[in-house]
Design an enzyme around this catalytic site. Structure first.
Site, PDB file in Angstrom:
ATOM      1  N   ASP A   1     -10.733   3.122   4.575  1.00  0.00           N
ATOM      2  CA  ASP A   1     -11.078   1.694   4.502  1.00  0.00           C
ATOM      3  C   ASP A   1     -12.599   1.498   4.465  1.00  0.00           C
ATOM      4  O   ASP A   1     -13.079   0.409   4.138  1.00  0.00           O
ATOM      5  CB  ASP A   1     -10.540   0.956   5.744  1.00  0.00           C
TER       6      ASP A   1
ATOM      7  N   GLN B   1      -4.318  -1.625   9.800  1.00  0.00           N
ATOM      8  CA  GLN B   1      -4.298  -2.937   9.138  1.00  0.00           C
ATOM      9  C   GLN B   1      -4.869  -4.017  10.055  1.00  0.00           C
ATOM     10  O   GLN B   1      -4.528  -4.093  11.231  1.00  0.00           O
ATOM     11  CB  GLN B   1      -2.855  -3.284   8.718  1.00  0.00           C
TER      12      GLN B   1
ATOM     13  N   LYS C   1       0.836  -1.206   0.000  1.00  0.00           N
ATOM     14  CA  LYS C   1       0.000   0.000   0.000  1.00  0.00           C
ATOM     15  C   LYS C   1       0.871   1.257   0.000  1.00  0.00           C
ATOM     16  O   LYS C   1       0.618   2.211  -0.735  1.00  0.00           O
ATOM     17  CB  LYS C   1      -0.935  -0.011   1.221  1.00  0.00           C
TER      18      LYS C   1
HETATM   19  N1  GUN Z   1      -6.874  -6.806   6.196  1.00  0.00           N
HETATM   20  C1  GUN Z   1      -7.344  -7.474   5.115  1.00  0.00           C
HETATM   21  N2  GUN Z   1      -7.942  -6.633   4.258  1.00  0.00           N
HETATM   22  C2  GUN Z   1      -7.858  -5.414   4.805  1.00  0.00           C
HETATM   23  C3  GUN Z   1      -8.295  -4.115   4.374  1.00  0.00           C
HETATM   24  O1  GUN Z   1      -8.908  -3.918   3.329  1.00  0.00           O
HETATM   25  N3  GUN Z   1      -7.989  -3.094   5.227  1.00  0.00           N
HETATM   26  C4  GUN Z   1      -7.347  -3.268   6.392  1.00  0.00           C
HETATM   27  N4  GUN Z   1      -7.127  -2.192   7.148  1.00  0.00           N
HETATM   28  N5  GUN Z   1      -6.937  -4.455   6.815  1.00  0.00           N
HETATM   29  C5  GUN Z   1      -7.186  -5.512   6.019  1.00  0.00           C
END
Ligand code: GUN
Length: 292
Positions: free
Chosen positions: A119, A96, A52
């Site tokens: 998110d 995350q 990311k």
């Molecule tokens: N863990 C798995 N997918 C995601 C996501 O889209 N965002 C976040 N913050 N954690 C994740």
């Protein structure tokens, strides 16, 4: 069979975002800035967060990665979130998931300022999504909508079967595809571990979203001819022949299902890369909203 190429599509989207960023910079406007908090050292989570951050750099965003130790207390994490909430330089941020077991995930997600919640996990934003109001749609369902849109896969009036009811994918996906929207208007069935006669249901599906996290669960005898299959699974399977020691396996038995499919996403290179592109899109949206 047409491959729904998430790698190429996400590269196209990132290209479009980079153009927007260049325009912002040319107009002396603030560059979008995404922050990510990661707690602990789970290998897969670190890989995703690093991807990311790298994607931010590639499109010209600023990024901040906050790495906290596994034994971080809930209070300390809430403090970090409070700081990001009021930091004017940060347009959006994510925490995350998954978090260590001693931290209440829901409490953490609710502490994020909904206007910075790129998110789309805060209940305010989930509520807006469910009401089809403008908001941040979370990256995986948003990426699937975008992929279906860019490949002109018709959803209106189609039978969609979603396998899995997670808060991150199955649940929002079923809501979005049933809504009155460009990629929507589908007749959606959501199925899960308690569903009886799943095969009878999937055999009726024009579109299947497999998001249950069981490798190669969806087999050829469970789908009809010309089905569209979206594979959200990304399980790491030990594979000594690979440099990393594992390979990624989806929820779909790709080789056999692909023979019957009209459209299908590969793993890797399908839904996965789309999620990062959509996170960037949400961050750009957050920046633009904040400057209004
Ligand atoms: N863990 C798995 N997918 C995601 C996501 O889209 N965002 C976040 N913050 N954690 C994740």
């Amino acid at each position: 069979m047409i491959l729904l190429d998430g790698k190429k599509t996400s590269a196209d989207i990132k290209e479009e975002i980079a153009l927007d960023v260049r325009e912002l910079k040319a107009n002396d406007e603030k560059t979008p800035h995404l922050a990510a908090i990661i707690v602990g050292s789970d290998g897969a989570s670190i890989t995703y967060v690093n991807a990311k951050v790298k994607a931010c750099e590639r499109v010209g965003f600023e990024s901040t990665l906050i790495r906290l130790p596994e034994d971080t207390t809930e209070e300390d994490l809430l403090n970090e979130i409070a700081i990001l909430n009021v930091d004017n330089d940060i347009d959006g941020f994510i925490v995350q998931l998954p978090l260590p077991k001693h931290i209440d995930e829901q409490k953490i997600l609710m502490a994020v300022d909904p206007d910075k919640d790129v998110d789309g996990f805060h209940p305010t934003n989930v509520g807006k999504m469910a009401l089809n109001l403008p908001t941040f749609i979370s990256a995986t369902p948003f990426g699937i909508l975008e992929l279906l849109d860019r490949y002109n896969v018709e959803t209106s009036g189609k039978n969609v079967v979603v396998i899995g009811r997670s808060h991150i994918v199955g649940s929002p996906m079923s809501i979005l595809l049933s809504q009155k929207r460009k990629v929507g208007n589908a007749t959606v069935t959501i199925t899960h571990s308690r569903t009886k006669n799943l095969k009878e249901i999937t055999l009726q599906a024009d579109i299947i979203i497999a998001a249950l996290g069981i490798p190669e669960f969806l087999k050829a005898d469970m789908v009809k001819d010309n089905v569209t299959v979206i594979d959200v699974g990304i399980t790491r399977m030990a594979d000594p022949s690979k440099k990393r020691g594992f390979r990624l396996v989806g929820d779909v038995a790709f080789n056999e299902v692909a023979k019957k499919a009209a459209y299908i996403t590969p793993v890797p290179g399908g839904v996965g890369p789309m999620t990062i592109a959509m996170l960037l899109k949400n961050t750009l949206l957050a920046r633009k909203r904040r400057s209004k």
